[in-house]
Motif scaffolding. Structure first.
Motif, mmCIF file in Angstrom:
data_model
loop_
_atom_site.group_PDB
_atom_site.id
_atom_site.type_symbol
_atom_site.label_atom_id
_atom_site.label_comp_id
_atom_site.label_asym_id
_atom_site.label_seq_id
_atom_site.Cartn_x
_atom_site.Cartn_y
_atom_site.Cartn_z
ATOM 1 N N ALA A 1 9.116 51.517 77.895
ATOM 2 C CA ALA A 1 10.217 50.571 77.676
ATOM 3 C C ALA A 1 10.504 50.317 76.200
ATOM 4 O O ALA A 1 11.620 49.961 75.832
ATOM 5 C CB ALA A 1 9.902 49.259 78.389
ATOM 6 N N SER A 2 9.505 50.534 75.337
ATOM 7 C CA SER A 2 9.705 50.216 73.922
ATOM 8 C C SER A 2 10.543 51.277 73.193
ATOM 9 O O SER A 2 11.066 51.024 72.115
ATOM 10 C CB SER A 2 8.342 50.087 73.232
ATOM 11 N N GLN A 3 10.633 52.463 73.779
ATOM 12 C CA GLN A 3 11.355 53.548 73.092
ATOM 13 C C GLN A 3 12.782 53.687 73.624
ATOM 14 O O GLN A 3 13.053 53.385 74.784
ATOM 15 C CB GLN A 3 10.620 54.874 73.301
ATOM 16 N N GLN A 4 13.649 54.209 72.760
ATOM 17 C CA GLN A 4 15.023 54.465 73.160
ATOM 18 C C GLN A 4 15.165 55.919 73.589
ATOM 19 O O GLN A 4 14.607 56.813 72.950
ATOM 20 C CB GLN A 4 15.943 54.208 71.969
ATOM 21 N N ARG B 1 21.303 61.831 84.873
ATOM 22 C CA ARG B 1 20.713 60.732 85.638
ATOM 23 C C ARG B 1 19.747 59.957 84.743
ATOM 24 O O ARG B 1 18.886 60.548 84.086
ATOM 25 C CB ARG B 1 19.975 61.292 86.860
ATOM 26 N N TRP B 2 19.914 58.638 84.692
ATOM 27 C CA TRP B 2 18.985 57.758 83.978
ATOM 28 C C TRP B 2 18.130 57.094 85.046
ATOM 29 O O TRP B 2 18.647 56.443 85.935
ATOM 30 C CB TRP B 2 19.743 56.694 83.181
ATOM 31 N N GLN B 3 16.826 57.242 84.973
ATOM 32 C CA GLN B 3 15.949 56.745 86.027
ATOM 33 C C GLN B 3 14.958 55.740 85.471
ATOM 34 O O GLN B 3 14.512 55.862 84.332
ATOM 35 C CB GLN B 3 15.128 57.899 86.605
ATOM 36 N N ASP B 4 14.583 54.765 86.330
ATOM 37 C CA ASP B 4 13.469 53.875 86.009
ATOM 38 C C ASP B 4 12.330 54.223 86.938
ATOM 39 O O ASP B 4 12.513 54.282 88.147
ATOM 40 C CB ASP B 4 13.877 52.411 86.213
ATOM 41 N N SER B 5 11.164 54.510 86.376
ATOM 42 C CA SER B 5 10.040 54.866 87.226
ATOM 43 C C SER B 5 8.849 54.020 86.780
ATOM 44 O O SER B 5 8.084 54.419 85.913
ATOM 45 C CB SER B 5 9.752 56.357 87.083
ATOM 46 N N GLY B 6 8.752 52.840 87.367
ATOM 47 C CA GLY B 6 7.682 51.938 86.975
ATOM 48 C C GLY B 6 7.840 51.526 85.529
ATOM 49 O O GLY B 6 8.874 50.989 85.139
ATOM 50 N N SER B 7 6.851 51.854 84.716
ATOM 51 C CA SER B 7 6.924 51.451 83.315
ATOM 52 C C SER B 7 7.716 52.449 82.475
ATOM 53 O O SER B 7 8.015 52.196 81.311
ATOM 54 C CB SER B 7 5.503 51.331 82.757
ATOM 55 N N ASP B 8 8.028 53.598 83.050
ATOM 56 C CA ASP B 8 8.719 54.643 82.288
ATOM 57 C C ASP B 8 10.214 54.708 82.584
ATOM 58 O O ASP B 8 10.660 54.420 83.686
ATOM 59 C CB ASP B 8 8.108 56.018 82.618
ATOM 60 N N LYS B 9 10.935 55.142 81.543
ATOM 61 C CA LYS B 9 12.343 55.481 81.720
ATOM 62 C C LYS B 9 12.445 57.001 81.623
ATOM 63 O O LYS B 9 11.761 57.625 80.807
ATOM 64 C CB LYS B 9 13.189 54.860 80.608
ATOM 65 N N LEU B 10 13.285 57.585 82.467
ATOM 66 C CA LEU B 10 13.413 59.043 82.484
ATOM 67 C C LEU B 10 14.877 59.428 82.342
ATOM 68 O O LEU B 10 15.760 58.725 82.843
ATOM 69 C CB LEU B 10 12.895 59.620 83.807
ATOM 70 N N THR B 11 15.122 60.553 81.666
ATOM 71 C CA THR B 11 16.474 61.104 81.696
ATOM 72 C C THR B 11 16.413 62.493 82.301
ATOM 73 O O THR B 11 15.514 63.290 81.994
ATOM 74 C CB THR B 11 17.099 61.221 80.292
ATOM 75 N N ARG B 12 17.360 62.780 83.196
ATOM 76 C CA ARG B 12 17.400 64.079 83.867
ATOM 77 C C ARG B 12 18.770 64.718 83.710
ATOM 78 O O ARG B 12 19.791 64.029 83.648
ATOM 79 C CB ARG B 12 17.113 63.917 85.363
ATOM 80 N N LEU B 13 18.755 66.020 83.661
ATOM 81 C CA LEU B 13 19.991 66.790 83.642
ATOM 82 C C LEU B 13 19.886 67.757 84.812
ATOM 83 O O LEU B 13 19.017 68.643 84.816
ATOM 84 C CB LEU B 13 20.118 67.527 82.303
ATOM 85 N N ASN B 14 20.741 67.546 85.815
ATOM 86 C CA ASN B 14 20.690 68.348 87.043
ATOM 87 C C ASN B 14 19.240 68.436 87.571
ATOM 88 O O ASN B 14 18.747 69.512 87.897
ATOM 89 C CB ASN B 14 21.259 69.753 86.795
ATOM 90 N N ASP B 15 18.602 67.287 87.602
ATOM 91 C CA ASP B 15 17.230 67.110 88.113
ATOM 92 C C ASP B 15 16.132 67.573 87.149
ATOM 93 O O ASP B 15 14.960 67.259 87.351
ATOM 94 C CB ASP B 15 17.019 67.796 89.477
ATOM 95 N N VAL B 16 16.458 68.316 86.130
ATOM 96 C CA VAL B 16 15.444 68.759 85.169
ATOM 97 C C VAL B 16 15.102 67.586 84.236
ATOM 98 O O VAL B 16 16.002 66.971 83.650
ATOM 99 C CB VAL B 16 15.954 69.963 84.342
ATOM 100 N N LEU B 17 13.822 67.298 84.119
ATOM 101 C CA LEU B 17 13.394 66.172 83.282
ATOM 102 C C LEU B 17 13.570 66.532 81.801
ATOM 103 O O LEU B 17 12.927 67.446 81.290
ATOM 104 C CB LEU B 17 11.928 65.823 83.563
ATOM 105 N N ILE B 18 14.424 65.790 81.118
ATOM 106 C CA ILE B 18 14.682 66.072 79.702
ATOM 107 C C ILE B 18 13.772 65.221 78.821
ATOM 108 O O ILE B 18 13.197 65.707 77.848
ATOM 109 C CB ILE B 18 16.169 65.819 79.347
ATOM 110 N N ASP B 19 13.635 63.937 79.173
ATOM 111 C CA ASP B 19 12.774 63.086 78.352
ATOM 112 C C ASP B 19 12.236 61.924 79.175
ATOM 113 O O ASP B 19 12.807 61.560 80.204
ATOM 114 C CB ASP B 19 13.554 62.577 77.123
ATOM 115 N N LYS B 20 11.138 61.394 78.693
ATOM 116 C CA LYS B 20 10.472 60.284 79.369
ATOM 117 C C LYS B 20 9.922 59.372 78.286
ATOM 118 O O LYS B 20 9.372 59.855 77.291
ATOM 119 C CB LYS B 20 9.326 60.842 80.214
ATOM 120 N N ALA B 21 10.071 58.060 78.457
ATOM 121 C CA ALA B 21 9.574 57.140 77.434
ATOM 122 C C ALA B 21 9.225 55.803 78.061
ATOM 123 O O ALA B 21 9.713 55.474 79.141
ATOM 124 C CB ALA B 21 10.642 56.939 76.365
#
Lengths: 314, 333
Positions: free
Chosen positions: B222-225, B200-220
């Motif tokens: 907008a400037s980061q990939q 799951r690729w999520q947008d949360s306000g100013s942050d972008k999040l990536t999740r794997l089966n709901d587990v947060l893998i990374d957060k960054a």
């Protein structure tokens, strides 16, 4: 229903880097416990030299003298020639069988005609592979930790009776992966070749949590473990009925010896009792011993980190 | 030295052949291979077509059967072996003992390549597979340093293939349960690492999040990939620490162009490009660069230097546009 046959408690090798004094003290407790089988040796990193091979051998003899069945465990990731030499030395120890955790262990044990256990990092995913390794000398296998109860039942049901024993990890942090990179040294910004065995600082690995404070992994040198401890205590009666021979504890503290001792005593008593009584006792025991972060997902065919409340009767 | 390229479909296969691949590897449209993604891979008729196409140009084609047969479903894997033999494919890439045994017994003339998923990293393991199943080649896991590769090549009873370029798996392959710990599926059991239906690729306000089966893998911000969420390339917080860091590895790709002379001198038989899940454009770009690099080296080994345009072209198709030598370089370890 009567208990089919007794299941025994086994103790996996210590997967962390403990001081020699701590290791020796640990096994003194094991020696006087009711635990049946003890796996001994360094399985994670050859740079850990707190105990030399001779030290492990001395411990093995001490435990044998206390009536334990001892198996010498070998490395999961074998790269250098020096590691191969160490592996051959363990195989040719003259007294004890070995746990092979890499196919090199299988190869040299077969050559030396030494019977062996296949540890959890040998990829046994079906009956034909297990039978093939049995032909090479495997007398027991530890189920790879990502496999399930249904997988095990399918293996048991396919073909004639198994000619080798089954061991399942019932308690402890699970080994999930091995790398060339040492994650503990990386965390402390040390090169692997000058690591100062910094992993000694973390007697049960270094916990890694997500940015939402969810425990995910434990970093143990080149090994990555689960942050949650697998807990299959309530599954013991069912495992006995399935024909699981050994219930493995992967220790991270002295209290795990007490756990093994208690379970082994219960299992011995259960021989005189029935499954329902054992189930009641275990359920009570589990409730009073539940730590904060447990999992059992793999056993139920789910993501490994999940904890399912399914009862033993399921 | 063979250049072995990935093909996730016929378009990629053609791209690889046009760009100069000596051989391609591909898989069937099911869980018999570890890139079991929707829309990817070959049906049996497509496999026949692919084999014919490659052979008509004098190139080789290998069938990837690198997952482990499930109890009760073994026939699917056995049928795939039979199909490869029937189509006269050039080799099977296999990890499972029972499958190696089946292929060796039923089709002794069909060459066997030991898959990287078998995790054979040393002389003992290689000798086991050679003696038991007469494997012709082994693919080395991405855990050995270049010195260890060289040492092993001197004594290996079989030809060796190494990963030259592509996504970097940092664990001993075939023995990594990180994906199944979080999703229930691993390359070994389900045919893929971090299966797309759990991502799951999520947008949360100013942050972008990536999740794997709901587990947060990374957060960054907008400037980061953010990379594709695999457990080993997430940002986590270590005990006694406050900041999230890439505790295992950051999103990066393997690139061994600078090691080409050493790999050639070590006698490595084949250089493998990772990426059956990637586009035909990726396959074309990477194959062209490596064809050019290998040809340049072979024409004049002594004067070989890595050309800047090669690395620039490869960086464009690399994860996070960052490349590493991975475990080949002792410092990385």
């Amino acid at each position: 229903m009567a208990i089919r046959e007794s299941m025994k408690i086994s103790l996996a090798p210590i997967s962390y880097c403990w001081s020699k004094a701590d290791v020796e003290q640990f096994y003194q407790h094991v020696a006087t416990s009711s635990i049946d089988t003890v796996y001994l040796g360094e399985t994670v990193c050859s740079r850990r030299r707190e105990l030399k091979f001779a030290d492990y051998l001395a411990l093995a003899h001490m435990l044998k003298n206390h009536g334990k069945h001892v198996v010498l465990s070998t490395m999961a990731l074998v790269e250098a020639q020096s590691e191969l030499n160490e592996l051959k030395r363990a195989i040719n120890n003259g007294d004890f069988s070995i746990e092979a955790n890499d196919m090199a262990g299988v190869y040299y044990a077969h050559q030396a005609k030494i019977p062996f256990v296949c540890g959890p990092t040998i990829n046994n995913y079906n009956r034909a592979s297990l039978d093939l390794l049995h032909q090479k000398g495997m007398y027991r296998f530890v189920m790879p930790c990502e496999l399930s109860k249904d997988w095990l039942q399918a293996v048991i049901d396919s073909g004639s009776q198994l000619q080798y024993e089954i061991e399942v990890l019932g308690h402890g942090y699970m080994p999930l992966a091995h790398s060339a990179r040492c994650f503990t040294a990386k965390h402390y910004q040390l090169p692997k070749d000058q690591c100062q065995t910094i992993c000694q600082r973390h007697s049960k690995g270094l916990l890694a949590q997500t940015q939402e404070s969810q425990p995910l992994l434990r970093l143990n040198g080149i090994q990555t473990q689960s942050a949650a401890q697998v807990d299959l205590i309530s599954q013991i009666p069912q495992m006995i009925n399935m024909g699981v021979d050994y219930w493995r504890i992967s220790p991270n503290k002295l209290a795990d010896v007490t756990l093994g001792d208690t379970l082994a005593t219960l299992l011995n008593q259960a021989l005189l009792n029935d499954n329902a009584t054992l189930q009641d006792t275990l359920t009570q025991f589990e409730q009073s011993n539940t730590a904060t972060h447990h999992c059992n997902g793999y056993w139920f065919g789910q993501p490994g980190m999940h904890f399912s409340e399914q009862s033993a009767a399921s | 030295m063979e250049l072995l390229c990935p093909a996730g479909n016929l378009a990629s296969l053609k791209a690889a052949l046009n760009a100069g691949a000596d051989a391609v590897y591909l898989g069937l449209k099911d869980d018999t291979n570890a890139r079991s993604f929707a829309g990817l891979n070959f049906s049996a008729p497509q496999l026949a077509q692919a084999t014919q196409l490659a052979h008509s140009q004098g190139r080789k084609v290998f069938l990837t059967l690198n997952t482990f047969p499930k109890p009760g479903h073994e026939q699917r894997w056995y049928q795939a072996v039979d199909l490869a033999a029937q189509l006269n494919m050039d080799a099977l890439i296999v990890a499972d003992l029972s499958l190696l045994s089946y292929a060796h017994q039923h089709h002794p003339h069909l060459p066997l390549h030991l898959s990287v998923q078998a995790s054979a990293t040393n002389l003992g393991a290689l000798s086991f597979y050679k003696e038991a199943f007469n494997i012709e080649r082994a693919v080395l896991p991405r855990v050995l340093s270049i010195k260890q590769v060289r040492d092993l090549a001197k004594v290996s009873p079989v030809k060796l293939e190494v990963f030259a370029f592509g996504s970097l798996c940092i664990m001993a392959e075939g023995r990594c349960h990180l994906s199944s710990y979080v999703t229930g599926q691993s390359p070994n059991t389900g045919g893929s690492c971090s299966p797309a239906n759990h991502v799951r690729w999520q947008d949360s306000g100013s942050d972008k999040l990536t999740r794997l089966n709901d587990v947060l893998i990374d957060k960054a911000d907008a400037s980061q990939q953010l990379g594709y969420p695999v457990v080993c390339k997430g940002r986590y917080v270590a005990q006694y620490d406050h900041d999230a860091k890439y505790l295992l590895e950051s999103p990066t790709s393997l690139n061994t162009l600078s090691l080409l002379p050493e790999l050639a001198q070590a006698g490595i038989a084949s250089l493998k490009i990772e990426g059956r899940q990637r586009s035909p454009a990726y396959v074309s770009q990477v194959t062209q660069v490596w064809r050019s690099a290998i040809d340049t080296y072979l024409n004049s080994p002594a004067s070989f230097t890595e050309q800047p345009q090669w690395s620039q072209a490869l960086a464009k198709v690399s994860e996070g546009q960052i490349t590493t030598l991975g475990a080949y370089e002792r410092q990385w370890q």
